[in-house]
Design a protein around this motif. Structure first.
Motif, PDB file in Angstrom:
ATOM      1  N   TRP A 126       0.807  -1.237   0.000  1.00 33.10           N
ATOM      2  CA  TRP A 126       0.000   0.000   0.000  1.00 33.10           C
ATOM      3  C   TRP A 126       0.836   1.281   0.000  1.00 33.10           C
ATOM      4  O   TRP A 126       0.329   2.349   0.341  1.00 33.10           O
ATOM      5  CB  TRP A 126      -0.989   0.045   1.183  1.00 33.10           C
ATOM      6  N   GLU A 140      -9.403   4.981  11.263  1.00 32.84           N
ATOM      7  CA  GLU A 140      -8.970   4.944   9.864  1.00 32.84           C
ATOM      8  C   GLU A 140     -10.127   5.494   9.027  1.00 32.84           C
ATOM      9  O   GLU A 140     -11.138   4.815   8.885  1.00 32.84           O
ATOM     10  CB  GLU A 140      -8.683   3.499   9.425  1.00 32.84           C
ATOM     11  N   ASP A 154      -6.100   8.435  11.239  1.00 35.09           N
ATOM     12  CA  ASP A 154      -4.958   7.661  10.758  1.00 35.09           C
ATOM     13  C   ASP A 154      -5.125   7.468   9.243  1.00 35.09           C
ATOM     14  O   ASP A 154      -5.787   6.532   8.804  1.00 35.09           O
ATOM     15  CB  ASP A 154      -4.901   6.322  11.501  1.00 35.09           C
ATOM     16  N   SER A 191       1.757   8.399   6.173  1.00 30.63           N
ATOM     17  CA  SER A 191       3.013   7.678   5.946  1.00 30.63           C
ATOM     18  C   SER A 191       2.836   6.922   4.637  1.00 30.63           C
ATOM     19  O   SER A 191       2.284   7.488   3.702  1.00 30.63           O
ATOM     20  CB  SER A 191       3.330   6.750   7.127  1.00 30.63           C
ATOM     21  N   LYS A 192       3.233   5.659   4.577  1.00 30.76           N
ATOM     22  CA  LYS A 192       3.045   4.850   3.363  1.00 30.76           C
ATOM     23  C   LYS A 192       3.248   5.644   2.073  1.00 30.76           C
ATOM     24  O   LYS A 192       4.376   5.877   1.675  1.00 30.76           O
ATOM     25  CB  LYS A 192       1.674   4.165   3.401  1.00 30.76           C
ATOM     26  N   TYR A 209      -6.625  -1.144  12.826  1.00 32.03           N
ATOM     27  CA  TYR A 209      -5.192  -1.414  12.697  1.00 32.03           C
ATOM     28  C   TYR A 209      -4.452  -0.081  12.689  1.00 32.03           C
ATOM     29  O   TYR A 209      -4.716   0.772  11.835  1.00 32.03           O
ATOM     30  CB  TYR A 209      -4.874  -2.171  11.398  1.00 32.03           C
ATOM     31  N   HIS A 210      -3.540   0.101  13.638  1.00 26.62           N
ATOM     32  CA  HIS A 210      -2.796   1.361  13.677  1.00 26.62           C
ATOM     33  C   HIS A 210      -1.293   1.148  13.836  1.00 26.62           C
ATOM     34  O   HIS A 210      -0.570   2.084  14.170  1.00 26.62           O
ATOM     35  CB  HIS A 210      -3.349   2.262  14.791  1.00 26.62           C
ATOM     36  N   GLY A 211      -0.832  -0.083  13.600  1.00 26.39           N
ATOM     37  CA  GLY A 211       0.594  -0.352  13.676  1.00 26.39           C
ATOM     38  C   GLY A 211       0.890  -1.382  14.755  1.00 26.39           C
ATOM     39  O   GLY A 211       0.002  -1.792  15.502  1.00 26.39           O
ATOM     40  N   ASP A 256       8.020   5.949  10.323  1.00 28.46           N
ATOM     41  CA  ASP A 256       7.088   4.904   9.883  1.00 28.46           C
ATOM     42  C   ASP A 256       5.716   5.158  10.483  1.00 28.46           C
ATOM     43  O   ASP A 256       5.550   6.023  11.345  1.00 28.46           O
ATOM     44  CB  ASP A 256       7.592   3.509  10.261  1.00 28.46           C
ATOM     45  N   GLY A 257       4.751   4.376  10.024  1.00 29.82           N
ATOM     46  CA  GLY A 257       3.378   4.590  10.441  1.00 29.82           C
ATOM     47  C   GLY A 257       3.157   4.352  11.926  1.00 29.82           C
ATOM     48  O   GLY A 257       2.514   5.151  12.616  1.00 29.82           O
ATOM     49  N   ALA A 258       3.691   3.244  12.429  1.00 34.17           N
ATOM     50  CA  ALA A 258       3.484   2.929  13.848  1.00 34.17           C
ATOM     51  C   ALA A 258       4.007   4.063  14.728  1.00 34.17           C
ATOM     52  O   ALA A 258       3.384   4.418  15.739  1.00 34.17           O
ATOM     53  CB  ALA A 258       4.179   1.620  14.200  1.00 34.17           C
ATOM     54  N   ILE A 267      -2.644   6.894   7.237  1.00 35.00           N
ATOM     55  CA  ILE A 267      -1.390   6.284   6.799  1.00 35.00           C
ATOM     56  C   ILE A 267      -1.609   5.488   5.518  1.00 35.00           C
ATOM     57  O   ILE A 267      -0.816   5.557   4.581  1.00 35.00           O
ATOM     58  CB  ILE A 267      -0.826   5.407   7.944  1.00 35.00           C
ATOM     59  N   ALA A 268      -2.728   4.742   5.455  1.00 35.15           N
ATOM     60  CA  ALA A 268      -3.017   3.960   4.253  1.00 35.15           C
ATOM     61  C   ALA A 268      -3.944   4.708   3.288  1.00 35.15           C
ATOM     62  O   ALA A 268      -3.807   4.587   2.080  1.00 35.15           O
ATOM     63  CB  ALA A 268      -3.638   2.616   4.631  1.00 35.15           C
TER      64      ALA A 268
HETATM   65  C1  LIG Z   1       0.382   0.427   7.673  1.00 37.28           C
HETATM   66  C2  LIG Z   1      -0.455   1.129   8.661  1.00 37.28           C
HETATM   67  C3  LIG Z   1       0.072   1.585   9.883  1.00 37.28           C
HETATM   68  C4  LIG Z   1       1.491   1.282  10.315  1.00 37.28           C
HETATM   69  O1  LIG Z   1       2.448   1.795   9.459  1.00 37.28           O
HETATM   70  P1  LIG Z   1       3.921   1.124   9.451  1.00 37.28           P
HETATM   71  O2  LIG Z   1       4.743   2.030   8.608  1.00 37.28           O
HETATM   72  O3  LIG Z   1       3.739  -0.230   8.838  1.00 37.28           O
HETATM   73  O4  LIG Z   1       4.369   1.046  10.858  1.00 37.28           O
HETATM   74  C5  LIG Z   1      -0.755   2.286  10.718  1.00 37.28           C
HETATM   75  N1  LIG Z   1      -2.032   2.547  10.390  1.00 37.28           N
HETATM   76  C6  LIG Z   1      -2.570   2.132   9.225  1.00 37.28           C
HETATM   77  C7  LIG Z   1      -3.981   2.483   8.913  1.00 37.28           C
HETATM   78  C8  LIG Z   1      -1.808   1.398   8.333  1.00 37.28           C
HETATM   79  O5  LIG Z   1      -2.361   0.939   7.208  1.00 37.28           O
END
Ligand SMILES: *Cc1c(COP(=O)(O)O)cnc(C)c1O
Length: 437
Positions: free
Chosen positions: A56, A220, A254, A282-283, A148-150, A114-116, A256-257
């Motif tokens: 992703w 999310e 969040d 992130s991502k 899911y947040h890491g 990173d995301g976490a 990130i994705a």
């Molecule tokens: C991937 C993801 C994370 C964590 O990111 P990392 O870079 O893998 O640590 C956190 N929240 C969401 C919604 C994600 O998809």
């Protein structure tokens, strides 16, 4: 170097992430020598269409010439400098750009790698904000069911994945989960909007009782990715924003994705016309090139830390915070969005994809075919308990990289995917599903 060489040496030396290593006795690793556009190439003339954007992250294809060029130029100027007590042009330009693009009011950017870590930062920053403003009891968090947040310990405390809870529950602080507005969970005859509103009612009931001990709700927006691309109605976000404001609880988005255009708007929150207190990216932010994350927040939060007292300052740092190469990759990525009118181009690509997906969406064993922006997902009715692994393997033989979650298959392709490549993706996925049964 052959495929077999690299696989053998990899297994001898690398402990791969998110993997039961013993599984590789049957399921070979996929060796990748190079990438170009949506394609990954191994060492022996095979290629795979990267339909999951390499977990992703990828937006504009592998080895995108424009992003490559930007990184090369930055590399010859400044590779890295610490961001504590120092500053540099790529971080400044990126912060300005992000602040001008994000929902109004998110003018302060805090970087990590990173995301976490972005999740950790947001949780700490929220709770410390309440401490700094005389409400130290507001220190627990709410997340959605199947969130899911890491995977670091703080992030796991707001991540609702049973496998992780079983393995690491003892190490994790307990936080609350509230029902997910995932449209698939609606009752028969209940619309996604009605169901989202019902879930918002459950959030309200929780906040009524527990707001005094709650720092933030983390969510999310629009799609819960790891829950199986669970899509939901934006009214939930509007309600969550209202409730968080009413009960003095931060809203952490969040993205990130889902940020960076994935849902059809640059940020998913835009579709609910809300501004969170914290926005996590992130991502895709670097186009999938380099590790970088950012927590964007408001002046209200920032001001609560602004003081002569070190202990009131935000206590968090990473060695590579705001790395110039990563920031430059992010700037090049944003340049492409502007130059290519990506959001609009993606709308016609998505329309095309939905047209060619007809045989799949109407397939007798396919359920809940759904699409938001540049994400597609569906469940497959199958007797195979190891369906995800089978589809992964069979699709690879057909030149497509899929990474199903349970019985949910999804496409999250790089935005540079062409019509011809979408045709290929659809045809090969359909054949793979038929072959597996
Ligand atoms: C991937 C993801 C994370 C964590 O990111 P990392 O870079 O893998 O640590 C956190 N929240 C969401 C919604 C994600 O998809």
């Amino acid at each position: 170097m052959t495929n077999a060489d690299i696989i053998g040496r990899s297994l001898a030396n690398i402990w791969h992430p998110c993997t039961q290593m013993k599984l590789h006795e049957q399921l070979p690793l996929v060796p990748v020598r190079r990438g170009a556009g949506v394609w990954l190439y191994d060492f022996e003339q095979n290629r795979y269409l990267d339909a999951v954007s390499s977990w992703w992250v990828n937006l504009f294809g592998h080895c995108n010439p424009r992003i490559n060029q930007a990184i090369k130029e930055q590399l010859d100027t400044l590779e890295h400098v610490m961001l504590a007590g120092f500053t540099h042009e790529p971080a400044v330009l990126l912060s300005e750009r992000l602040s001008s693009l994000a929902p109004a009011g998110l003018g302060h950017c805090f970087y990590a790698s990173d995301g976490a870590s972005a999740t950790e930062i947001a949780l700490k920053m929220s709770a410390h904000y309440w401490r700094n403003t005389g409400k130290p009891d507001k220190c627990s968090f709410i997340s959605l069911q199947n969130s899911y947040h890491g995977e670091t310990l703080g992030a796991l405390s707001v991540t609702d994945v049973p496998l992780f809870k079983a393995a690491y529950g003892a190490l994790i602080r307990q936080n609350a989960t509230v029902p997910s507005p995932d449209s698939r969970l609606a009752e028969q005859g209940e619309s996604p909007e009605e169901y989202a509103l019902r879930c918002a009612g459950r959030l309200e009931a929780y906040l009524q009782q527990h707001h005094a001990g709650t720092a933030a709700l983390i969510i999310e927006p629009l799609i819960q990715g790891a829950a199986g691309m669970a899509m939901y109605h934006p009214v939930y976000l509007r309600k969550a924003r209202e409730l968080c404001s009413r009960y003095e609880v931060h809203l952490i988005a969040d993205e990130i994705a889902v940020g960076m255009g994935r849902t059809g708007t640059l940020f998913a929150c835009e579709q609910a016309e809300i501004c969170p207190d914290f926005l996590l990216l992130s991502k895709g932010i670097t186009g999938g090139y380099l590790p970088l994350s950012v927590v964007m927040t408001t002046d209200t939060v920032y001001q609560a830390y602004y003081s002569n007292d070190v202990g009131r300052g935000f206590l968090h740092s990473h060695s590579y915070t705001g790395n110039p190469l990563a920031c430059r990759a992010a700037l090049a990525t944003l340049d492409i969005f502007a130059a290519d009118n990506t959001l609009e181009t993606n709308r016609s690509k998505a329309a095309y994809m939905n047209r060619v997906a007809a045989p799949l969406s109407s397939h007798e064993r396919v359920r809940n075919f759904r699409n938001t922006g540049m994400v597609w997902a569906f469940e497959v009715e199958t007797a195979h308990t190891d369906f995800a692994q089978r589809l992964f393997s069979v699709a690879l033989e057909h030149g497509v990289l899929l990474r199903p979650m349970g019985k949910t298959a999804y496409f999250m392709p790089p935005y540079v995917i062409s019509e011809q490549e979408m045709d290929f993706l659809m045809a090969q996925t359909l054949e793979s599903i038929n072959k597996i049964g």
